[in-house]
Write an enzyme that holds these catalytic residues in place. Structure first.
Site, PDB file in Angstrom:
ATOM      1  N   ASP A  17      18.542  35.721 -24.102  1.00 24.15           N
ATOM      2  CA  ASP A  17      17.400  34.814 -24.226  1.00 24.15           C
ATOM      3  C   ASP A  17      16.328  35.389 -25.151  1.00 24.15           C
ATOM      4  O   ASP A  17      15.815  34.696 -26.030  1.00 24.15           O
ATOM      5  CB  ASP A  17      16.802  34.528 -22.845  1.00 24.15           C
ATOM      6  CG  ASP A  17      17.799  33.859 -21.915  1.00 24.15           C
ATOM      7  OD1 ASP A  17      18.725  33.222 -22.426  1.00 24.15           O
ATOM      8  OD2 ASP A  17      17.660  33.996 -20.692  1.00 24.15           O
ATOM      9  N   GLU A 273      25.059  34.138 -26.476  1.00 25.90           N
ATOM     10  CA  GLU A 273      24.704  33.182 -27.515  1.00 25.90           C
ATOM     11  C   GLU A 273      24.241  33.848 -28.803  1.00 25.90           C
ATOM     12  O   GLU A 273      24.734  33.526 -29.890  1.00 25.90           O
ATOM     13  CB  GLU A 273      23.610  32.228 -27.021  1.00 25.90           C
ATOM     14  CG  GLU A 273      23.194  31.207 -28.072  1.00 25.90           C
ATOM     15  CD  GLU A 273      22.334  30.078 -27.517  1.00 25.90           C
ATOM     16  OE1 GLU A 273      21.462  29.589 -28.247  1.00 25.90           O
ATOM     17  OE2 GLU A 273      22.542  29.670 -26.360  1.00 25.90           O
TER      18      GLU A 273
END
Length: 377
Positions: A17, A273
């Site tokens: 994140d 990610e």
């Protein structure tokens, strides 16, 4: 005056994140001349990505970004013109109240996780009414022109090309990490979550006729690596040889150096990610370890990307690629899956380059965010 942007980040999975939001904040400042505050609830996870940052500072400036600790209880702060809650994180109630009282309405965006699933295009840009008359808009990164695009700095591919043009920069970078691969060795990076299937892959590498040099930054996969090697722990700099395989432990590096690591390797195993997207920009064959969700909901996300990514591959190469990714993420034997991929190596290399070029032809995430705000005005 510069348009002000607030980006809120709750650190959930170590670096994923904060990795995405830090890259986004830097790009918005450097390329779009915006005033950006990055609110982080765990600066301890921020420091490894930004060496020189202070984990105890309530407020600091890093590369033009105002980085602020996310305090509890929340202290009053004037809301920005654009507010981004990254990955569904909940903004402080006091901040939301201030948003509702703002004389000029702010654009409130919920930056979602990256996905190639079909429904993303239909949900991208949809508003969600909130208490107090506010409205939050869902913004989905993605791989098609009907989504929010992927994070990519304007100079990224040019910097990669300059790095690749001459052997000097790559050799110097690897030497700085203490890496001296054997001539002709296949260089592989490994950044992954815990994975019981690692042993099968390492067996295949150790038994291969061609030598491989595996570079493993500090992370959660080290426990499985130690188990395969029969050791209790591995320190940074440790180097072990088993058959045709050399394993070397690297320190956790900054984001810019991680890009160079990906560019230096022939194959990159990545997770989550941020590293997943950066591996695509490296233009190398890759293996994605997707973040595990309850009831294996992540498998649908994995299959959606594979359906998109394999387009353009021959049927046999596509099947080999899919089998490898499924083995890594679905608890299957990696040994035969890796051997099958090696038979299609040249095609997979060319495909990775073409995929990168196709994605680079689309506007990047930061550009799409800025344009979305301009259109909203």
């Amino acid at each position: 005056m510069k348009t002000s942007w607030d980006i809120f980040c709750t650190v959930v999975d170590n670096y994923g994140d904060i990795g995405v939001t830090w890259r986004l904040a830097r790009q918005l400042v450097a390329e779009h001349d915006l005033a950006v505050r990055l609110w982080v609830d765990d600066l301890g996870a921020f420091v490894p990505l930004c060496p020189g940052a202070d984990a105890s500072a309530a407020q600091q400036w890093q590369q033009g970004v105002e980085v602020c600790a996310w305090p509890a209880p929340w202290q009053p702060a004037e809301p920005a013109d654009v507010v981004i809650g990254a990955f569904g994180c909940q903004l402080p109630e006091a901040y939301i109240e201030a948003l509702a009282q703002r004389r000029t309405p702010a654009l409130w965006l919920n930056l979602e996780y990256l996905s190639a699933e079909d429904w993303v295009e239909g949900c991208h840009g949809l508003p969600s009414p909130q208490p107090g008359g506010l409205r939050k808009v869902f913004f989905f990164p993605g791989f098609t022109d009907r989504t929010g695009g992927l994070l990519r700095e304007g100079t990224l591919l040019a910097r990669r090309a300059a790095f690749e043009t001459e052997p000097g920069p790559r050799a110097a970078f690897l030497a700085g990490l203490g890496v001296q691969p054997e001539a002709g060795a296949r260089l592989i990076s490994l950044f992954a979550y815990e994975n019981a299937q690692l042993g099968g892959w390492l067996d295949a590498l150790a038994e291969d006729a061609r030598p491989s040099h595996l570079l493993v930054p500090q992370g959660r996969i080290l426990g499985d690596l130690c188990a395969w090697l029969g050791e209790d722990s591995l320190a940074v700099g440790a180097c072990r040889v088993r058959g045709s395989l050399t394993v070397q432990i690297l320190p956790f590096v900054s984001q810019d150096d991680y890009d160079r690591l990906l560019w230096s390797c022939d194959f990159n195993a990545v997770r989550g990610e941020d590293s997943f997207v950066r591996a695509q920009w490296a233009g190398r064959p890759l293996l994605w370890h997707i973040y595990v969700q309850e009831e294996n909901a992540h498998w649908e996300k994995l299959e959606a990307f594979l359906k998109l990514y394999r387009q353009g591959l021959s049927e046999t190469a596509g099947e080999a690629l899919v089998a490898l990714w499924r083995a890594w993420n679905m608890h299957r034997d990696m040994n035969p899956a890796w051997r099958a991929v090696l038979t299609h190596w040249d095609e997979l290399q060319a495909h990775a380059r073409q995929w990168c070029a196709n994605q680079a032809a689309q506007p990047d995430l930061a550009m799409k965010l800025v344009q979305f705000y301009r259109n909203w005005l």
